[in-house]
Design an enzyme around this catalytic site. Structure first.
Site, mmCIF file in Angstrom:
data_model
loop_
_atom_site.group_PDB
_atom_site.id
_atom_site.type_symbol
_atom_site.label_atom_id
_atom_site.label_comp_id
_atom_site.label_asym_id
_atom_site.label_seq_id
_atom_site.Cartn_x
_atom_site.Cartn_y
_atom_site.Cartn_z
ATOM 1 N N GLY A 203 -9.246 14.619 3.850
ATOM 2 C CA GLY A 203 -7.883 14.748 4.346
ATOM 3 C C GLY A 203 -6.880 15.267 3.345
ATOM 4 C CE1 TYR B 174 -4.572 4.543 7.012
ATOM 5 C CE2 TYR B 174 -6.731 3.943 6.163
ATOM 6 C CZ TYR B 174 -5.487 4.526 5.982
ATOM 7 O OH TYR B 174 -5.172 5.065 4.777
ATOM 8 C CG ASN C 198 -0.745 0.024 5.512
ATOM 9 O OD1 ASN C 198 -1.521 -0.368 4.655
ATOM 10 N ND2 ASN C 198 -1.040 -0.001 6.798
ATOM 11 C CG ASN D 243 -1.902 1.128 1.267
ATOM 12 O OD1 ASN D 243 -2.105 1.819 0.282
ATOM 13 N ND2 ASN D 243 -2.473 1.367 2.415
ATOM 14 C CB CYS D 244 0.905 4.258 1.875
ATOM 15 S SG CYS D 244 0.151 3.744 3.443
ATOM 16 C CG MET E 116 3.733 5.741 5.673
ATOM 17 S SD MET E 116 3.803 3.925 5.749
ATOM 18 C CE MET E 116 2.415 3.571 6.821
ATOM 19 C CB SER F 185 -1.349 5.353 6.571
ATOM 20 O OG SER F 185 -0.902 4.114 7.060
ATOM 21 C CB CYS G 30 -4.003 10.586 3.246
ATOM 22 S SG CYS G 30 -5.307 11.533 4.024
ATOM 23 C CD GLU H 260 -11.557 9.453 -2.905
ATOM 24 O OE1 GLU H 260 -11.245 8.950 -4.004
ATOM 25 O OE2 GLU H 260 -10.857 9.355 -1.897
#
Length: 723
Positions: free
Chosen positions: A689, A550, A414, A181-182, A391, A395, A393, A555
């Site tokens: 965010g 989390y 992540n 992920n990030c 990370m 996280s 936004c 959105e």
């Protein structure tokens, strides 16, 4: 919505089966409440108890019962009780769900929806322009990936996702591909030791201009090798050594022409400052002109603000001045990179602090461009165990040390997110808290299995799948081709996240729509987030990966969960009737607290949601009153860890209007001249965010319009002259 507990007469029930076996063979505790929900949805609430008894009578000889057993028992009992129309409806719904499952897992049918420009598909991500070819290509691949991914995961998890009980994030990329992920990119390792992209061996840069150019190339490649955001932590400190190489070069050049040592240093310093500004401006433009293979600008965050040398301070100033200046001839607001500025006691908070002047520049930047968001140094350490930027936004990695006892942040990542639909649990509980926790625990089991499946899939990658991540330093430790990627994930080096949406709606379901000042209600919602964390801690101990809680930044999910529940439960006042769910632990967007009231309400939740959180407040136009924003920052320092600013910064280039565009049925438009052409106006809104341009990226269900029309004047009650 019911606010008293449902009276469930279980004492006189026929013996209840112990286990329920789903159609994919998965076993779970038999749940009577599910029979109640089906009977309620068939409009037979008044006959609920006798019907349940009759159904259980059909199953009384079974300690384990199957989905087919229950389905058959329902039909028999409904028909025997004279409810033939309801039996037909029950059969029809079951058939419809079977058809939907086939459609959702059939690539051909989903591709037809994409070709027909189904808005739920083409506008799913606010940062992707579905008109450009590379986005269309990514949407096509993602459409196929989703159908195949649903087939790959356990069927009961896939169906829970499709029902809207949970959401398996980024299904267009995973589990079909074992992507991460990030992350926090380890730029220091890569820029110091060199790296490889494609056929190019890249050596350590000899100037700040080359360093930022290399950063842009790294960001583009990392973004194409994962599906989430990436961040550069402490970028001012990171880039300072490369700017010092510029200074040394200019100082050496000056020796040839300038005899005076002081003047030589002044010359070198002046030239280096110009180099820093040019390099940071180049990075800003590079990021905003990049497109990853996913068809979008890489979601990039720059964290900065802790450096104290003259070079580090100059990098900080340049980042802020460039953002204030804007992009291009029209000076538009840059959407990326997301800027995150750090406040720290003794460094930049009070007028006598050494970096207070940079804080003033950050305040000015936020009033004009919304960014930077603010990290409170001490609170972030308290909440997450170490200081670092988020990370992407929101996280956050948790504090972690390697085998040598060294704290490590950059180079970690992540592995994915699964979000639970909390309002649905409350709606299903119908005012019964005991039942709420029963359903909650059942959903936690589903989330656990989904997250464990995410981890197991990501571990199947090999280093050659993403060389920039695994072999050339983005994830810190460099692996050889035969190494196991799990070396970078296990022992809690990586996080995997349990997300949640809709605490406000849960509180409303039990305590009514104005529960924010009700301590019992607040404590109840806090106990939910605490229970999420307790589950994650238990899973972390069991699997040795860091499961974190989390606050989901989706959105579209705040809409899609609500849409699914409105279809299931109808329009429930202040819950499904308002067409969206409130994100994570946030205050109801329709109400108008001052920033202090809003933050005081929210500040208790991140302790249990340290894997991902952000607070933000709505303000009027702050350009003429930056001290008011600074007052909020200062007040919030010891209370929240991560704070964003929402203030109107829209700009019409036709008539010159600056402020907040008007929300209309056709979208946002200039309130003075009606202009809504993205070519001649700059309309920027914060979306869960981060910033987005709703004129260029229309949202599903008119989410931007809804936010604009309902989230106004949260500044009420604040002292406009606060110091």
């Amino acid at each position: 919505m019911a606010t008293t507990e449902t009276k469930r007469n279980t004492k006189n029930l026929t013996r209840i089966p112990t286990l329920f076996i789903k159609r994919d063979g998965y076993k779970m505790p038999f749940a009577v409440y599910k029979l109640e929900l089906i009977i309620d949805q068939l409009g037979l609430l008044e006959k609920e108890q006798p019907l349940i008894n009759a159904i259980l009578k059909q199953l009384e000889d079974k300690t384990e019962t199957t989905a087919d057993d229950v389905h058959h028992a329902f039909i028999v009992v409904l028909n025997n009780s004279g409810f033939h129309a309801e039996a037909g409806k029950y059969i029809a719904v079951h058939k419809e769900r079977t058809i939907q499952w086939e459609e959702q897992t059939d690539p051909t049918k989903r591709l037809k929806r994409l070709q027909a420009k189904d808005p739920t598909l083409v506008h799913e991500n606010a940062n992707k322009d579905s008109n450009v070819f590379n986005t269309q290509r990514d949407l096509t691949a993602g459409t196929v990936g989703k159908t195949l991914g649903l087939r790959m995961m356990p069927e009961h998890i896939a169906k829970a996702h499709l029902r809207g009980d949970i959401h398996y994030h980024d299904l267009d990329y995973t589990p079909w591909s074992p992507m991460t992920n990030c992350c926090l990119i380890d730029f220091k390792e890569m820029l110091t030791n060199g790296f490889k992209i494609g056929n190019a061996e890249v050596e350590s840069p000899h100037s700040i201009q080359t360093a930022t150019a290399q950063m842009a190339q790294i960001i583009a490649n990392v973004a194409s090798s994962q599906y989430g955001g990436c961040s550069a932590d402490r970028v001012d400190e990171l880039l300072a050594p490369f700017a010092m190489r510029n200074y040394d070069k200019h100082l050496k050049d000056a020796e040839e022409y300038i005899d005076d040592d002081t003047k030589r240093k002044e010359f070198a310093k002046k030239r280096t400052k110009k180099d820093i500004f040019d390099a940071m401006q180049g990075l800003e433009y590079e990021i905003n002109t990049l497109f990853s293979s996913q068809g979008q600008t890489p979601f990039t965050t720059l964290g900065f603000g802790l450096g104290t040398t003259w070079i580090e301070r100059e990098i900080q100033r340049s980042i802020l001045r460039i953002r204030i200046q804007g992009l291009g001839r029209e000076k538009r607001t840059a959407i990326f990179p997301k800027l995150v500025f750090t406040l720290k006691k003794g460094l930049n908070i009070k007028p006598n602090d050494p970096n207070y002047d940079i804080k003033q520049l950050a305040v000015e930047c936020a009033t004009k461009r919304m960014y930077p968001d603010i990290l409170m140094y001490d609170k972030i350490k308290e909440l997450t165990g170490s200081f670092k930027a988020p990370m992407g936004c929101r996280s956050f990695l948790q504090g972690w040390k390697n085998a040598e006892g060294e704290e490590v942040n950059s180079g970690r990542m992540n592995l994915g997110v699964v979000t639970v639909n909390l309002p649905r649990i409350a709606l299903q509980a119908r005012g019964d808290k005991k039942l709420f926790w029963e359903i909650f625990n059942e959903r936690m089991q589903a989330c656990k299995e989904a997250l464990v499946f995410k981890v197991s899939r990501v571990k199947q990658a090999i280093p050659e799948n993403a060389p920039i991540l695994y072999q050339y330093g983005a994830f810190g430790k460099r692996l050889d081709s035969e190494d196991n990627v799990d070396e970078l994930f296990k022992h809690r080096r990586a996080t995997v996240s349990l997300g949640y949406i809709g605490l406000y709606e849960v509180g409303t379901s039990f305590y009514g729509p104005r529960w924010e000042q009700n301590k019992e209600a607040h404590d109840f919602t806090l106990s939910i987030v605490k229970a999420l964390k307790e589950n994650c801690e238990k899973w972390s101990d069991e699997y040795d990966y860091h499961f974190s809680v989390y606050g989901t930044p989706s959105e579209s999910l705040t809409d899609s969960f609500c849409v699914a529940d409105r279809k299931k439960f109808g329009k429930v006042a202040d819950i499904t009737a308002k067409d969206y769910y409130t994100n994570s632990f946030h205050y109801d967007v329709r109400k108008h607290p001052s920033p202090f009231e809003k933050l005081a309400f929210e500040m208790a939740y991140p302790k249990y949601s340290s894997g991902g959180f952000i607070h933000y407040c709505e303000y009027p136009n702050l350009r003429q009153n930056p001290k008011a924003l600074e007052a909020v920052w200062d007040w919030a320092y010891d209370k929240v860890g991560y704070l964003g600013t929402n203030t109107p910064i829209d700009h019409c280039y036709k008539c010159g209007f600056q402020g907040e565009f008007k929300a209309t049925e056709r979208g946002f438009e200039c309130p003075d001249c009606g202009n809504h052409d993205p070519k001649s106006c700059d309309c920027v809104k914060r979306t869960c965010g981060y910033l987005g341009n709703p004129l260029q990226r229309p949202m599903v269900h008119g989410r931007h319009v809804e936010i604009a029309s309902r989230a106004k004047n949260m500044f009420n009650g604040m002292d406009q002259n606060a110091e």
